[in-house]
Design a protein around this motif. Structure first.
Motif, short mmCIF file in Angstrom:
data_model
loop_
_atom_site.label_atom_id
_atom_site.label_comp_id
_atom_site.label_asym_id
_atom_site.label_seq_id
_atom_site.Cartn_x
_atom_site.Cartn_y
_atom_site.Cartn_z
N GLU A 112 24.86 48.10 -16.21
CA GLU A 112 26.41 47.78 -15.30
C GLU A 112 25.70 47.55 -14.05
O GLU A 112 24.65 47.80 -13.50
CB GLU A 112 27.08 48.73 -15.00
CG GLU A 112 28.19 49.24 -16.58
CD GLU A 112 29.25 50.02 -16.29
OE1 GLU A 112 29.35 50.77 -15.36
OE2 GLU A 112 30.19 50.15 -17.16
N LEU A 113 26.56 46.92 -12.92
CA LEU A 113 25.85 46.34 -11.71
C LEU A 113 27.16 46.30 -10.80
O LEU A 113 28.20 45.74 -11.30
CB LEU A 113 25.29 45.07 -11.90
CG LEU A 113 25.06 44.44 -10.66
CD1 LEU A 113 23.94 45.13 -9.79
CD2 LEU A 113 24.43 42.98 -10.90
N ASP A 114 26.95 46.78 -9.70
CA ASP A 114 28.00 46.65 -8.71
C ASP A 114 27.57 45.67 -7.72
O ASP A 114 26.69 45.75 -7.19
CB ASP A 114 28.14 48.00 -7.70
CG ASP A 114 29.05 49.04 -8.56
OD1 ASP A 114 29.70 48.67 -9.43
OD2 ASP A 114 28.74 50.24 -8.30
N TYR A 115 28.35 44.43 -7.93
CA TYR A 115 27.84 42.96 -7.13
C TYR A 115 28.56 43.08 -5.83
O TYR A 115 29.89 42.85 -5.98
CB TYR A 115 28.07 42.02 -8.12
CG TYR A 115 27.54 40.62 -7.51
CD1 TYR A 115 26.21 40.24 -7.52
CD2 TYR A 115 28.52 39.60 -7.07
CE1 TYR A 115 25.74 39.03 -6.94
CE2 TYR A 115 27.90 38.42 -6.68
CZ TYR A 115 26.68 38.13 -6.68
OH TYR A 115 26.15 36.86 -6.10
N SER A 116 27.91 42.78 -4.84
CA SER A 116 28.69 42.69 -3.24
C SER A 116 29.25 41.42 -3.45
O SER A 116 28.41 40.32 -3.60
CB SER A 116 27.72 42.82 -2.42
OG SER A 116 27.14 44.28 -2.42
N VAL A 117 30.59 41.39 -3.01
CA VAL A 117 31.35 39.99 -2.82
C VAL A 117 32.13 40.24 -1.89
O VAL A 117 32.37 41.09 -1.14
CB VAL A 117 32.15 39.67 -4.00
CG1 VAL A 117 31.05 39.69 -5.46
CG2 VAL A 117 33.28 41.06 -4.49
N ASN A 118 32.74 38.92 -1.45
CA ASN A 118 33.76 38.78 -0.49
C ASN A 118 34.63 37.71 -0.93
O ASN A 118 34.39 36.98 -1.73
CB ASN A 118 33.32 38.67 1.16
CG ASN A 118 32.58 37.32 1.30
OD1 ASN A 118 33.01 36.37 0.94
ND2 ASN A 118 31.26 37.32 1.64
N PRO A 119 35.91 37.69 -0.43
CA PRO A 119 37.00 36.64 -0.88
C PRO A 119 36.28 35.00 -0.71
O PRO A 119 36.81 34.19 -1.54
CB PRO A 119 38.17 36.73 -0.07
CG PRO A 119 38.27 38.20 0.38
CD PRO A 119 36.52 38.56 0.49
N GLU A 120 35.48 35.10 0.01
CA GLU A 120 34.73 33.51 0.21
C GLU A 120 33.74 33.37 -0.75
O GLU A 120 33.27 32.06 -0.70
CB GLU A 120 34.54 33.46 1.75
CG GLU A 120 35.64 33.14 2.58
CD GLU A 120 36.42 34.45 2.91
OE1 GLU A 120 35.85 35.47 3.01
OE2 GLU A 120 37.75 34.45 3.32
N SER A 121 33.07 34.05 -1.30
CA SER A 121 31.94 33.91 -2.04
C SER A 121 31.75 34.66 -3.40
O SER A 121 30.96 35.32 -3.67
CB SER A 121 30.70 34.60 -1.33
OG SER A 121 30.82 35.79 -0.79
N LEU A 122 33.02 34.32 -4.00
CA LEU A 122 33.03 35.28 -5.53
C LEU A 122 32.19 34.44 -6.23
O LEU A 122 31.85 33.18 -6.35
CB LEU A 122 34.57 35.11 -5.86
CG LEU A 122 35.48 36.09 -5.36
CD1 LEU A 122 36.90 35.53 -5.96
CD2 LEU A 122 35.29 37.16 -5.31
N PRO A 123 31.51 35.02 -7.40
CA PRO A 123 30.59 34.48 -8.31
C PRO A 123 31.26 33.62 -9.03
O PRO A 123 32.55 33.47 -9.52
CB PRO A 123 29.99 35.42 -8.85
CG PRO A 123 30.81 36.61 -9.15
CD PRO A 123 31.64 36.51 -7.69
N PRO A 124 30.79 32.16 -9.40
CA PRO A 124 31.33 31.03 -10.31
C PRO A 124 31.58 31.52 -11.68
O PRO A 124 30.73 32.32 -12.29
CB PRO A 124 30.14 29.97 -10.35
CG PRO A 124 28.97 30.68 -9.93
CD PRO A 124 29.33 31.89 -9.12
N LEU A 125 32.85 31.22 -12.30
CA LEU A 125 33.33 31.63 -13.60
C LEU A 125 32.42 30.53 -14.56
O LEU A 125 31.95 29.69 -14.55
CB LEU A 125 34.65 31.17 -13.76
CG LEU A 125 35.44 32.27 -12.78
CD1 LEU A 125 37.16 31.69 -13.04
CD2 LEU A 125 35.51 33.59 -13.28
N ARG A 126 32.12 31.47 -15.80
CA ARG A 126 31.47 30.72 -17.01
C ARG A 126 32.22 30.32 -17.83
O ARG A 126 33.46 30.52 -18.01
CB ARG A 126 30.60 31.95 -17.39
CG ARG A 126 29.83 31.29 -18.91
CD ARG A 126 28.86 32.20 -19.41
NE ARG A 126 28.19 31.78 -20.47
CZ ARG A 126 27.26 32.36 -21.36
NH1 ARG A 126 26.65 33.39 -20.86
NH2 ARG A 126 26.96 31.91 -22.53
#
Length: 261
Positions: A39-53
């Motif tokens: 498991e990983l806690d990935y830092s995000v903000n509303p402007e840089s969400l990771p791209p969906l697969r």
């Protein structure tokens, strides 16, 4: 069922992960479950969400525009699956053909393959350089208008080879008799123009500093009657000074095939 995303990785460039906890606007981290079970806690903000697969059913599509999500990791993953698992080097992106250089000869350029693509519409068969060549040849013959094929890519990508296969296709389908090896005649001038001004890159020991504009002329019966290759120096700075190797900027330009009637 949670969505899957792509996150940057220093070794694999992009790594797949599954969202293990619902994301709510304002959350600073995204709880992810990697494919190895960690498991990983990935830092995000509303402007840089990771791209969906993309869903698995779309992976390996022969046209990138058919993907639900079209971004860098989706394109790279789709090309990797087609190349590494399906042994396919060609993929469409709309009217663009993406080619992966296998760095070896493949048995997919013979006369039987040429005749299989002759007369077919682009998209009716698997992606191939012959499909692009057929589309240009057909449009030229049908509309009596000049056509151009732009071949571009970085150093060592295989631009010259792709142009050669396209010219071989034109020579074969036009039944040009003695011009059947027109690609050899047209490219015979390469050693002369590339004897000076070339540069060694990490992927190509003899990277051309010249652009190539190849013009193939056809008669009223759509048979080849001649060809002309023009070369032009792309980086004039190379002829007046030699840069420091560690600061050398490598640029690679494309070739253009022009069909004239």
């Amino acid at each position: 069922q949670y969505n899957r995303v792509w996150i940057p990785d220093p070794e694999e460039v992009w790594k797949s992960a599954e969202i293990a906890k619902d994301y709510r606007v304002g959350d600073k981290v995204l709880r992810l479950l990697l494919e190895d079970g960690t498991e990983l806690d990935y830092s995000v903000n509303p402007e840089s969400l990771p791209p969906l697969r993309n869903p698995d059913i779309l992976v390996g599509e022969n046209d990138l525009t058919a993907l639900s999500y079209l971004h860098e990791p989706a394109v790279l993953h789709n090309l990797r699956i087609r190349f590494a698992e399906s042994k396919l080097i060609y993929t469409y992106s709309g009217i663009i053909l993406v080619a992966m250089n296998p760095y070896k000869q493949l048995p997919i350029y013979g006369d039987a393959i040429i005749h299989a693509y002759s007369g077919q519409n682009m998209g009716d068969m698997d992606p191939h350089i012959f499909a692009v060549a057929e589309e240009a040849y057909k449009q030229m013959a049908r509309n009596n208008r000049n056509q151009s094929i732009i071949v571009s890519g970085e150093s060592g990508a295989g631009k010259t080879v792709s142009a050669r296969y396209a010219m071989r296709y034109f020579a074969t389908v036009s039944k040009s008799g003695s011009n059947a090896h027109v690609e050899d005649k047209v490219l015979a001038s390469n050693p002369i123009t590339e004897a000076v001004g070339n540069a060694k890159t990490t992927r190509n020991d003899n990277s051309s500093r010249f652009g190539k504009y190849t013009e193939i002329s056809f008669d009223e019966q759509n048979q080849i009657i001649g060809a002309n290759m023009r070369t032009y120096l792309l980086e004039k700075s190379r002829v007046v000074f030699q840069g420091v190797p560690k600061n050398l900027i490598i640029q690679e330009w494309g070739a253009i095939l022009s069909l004239r009637v």
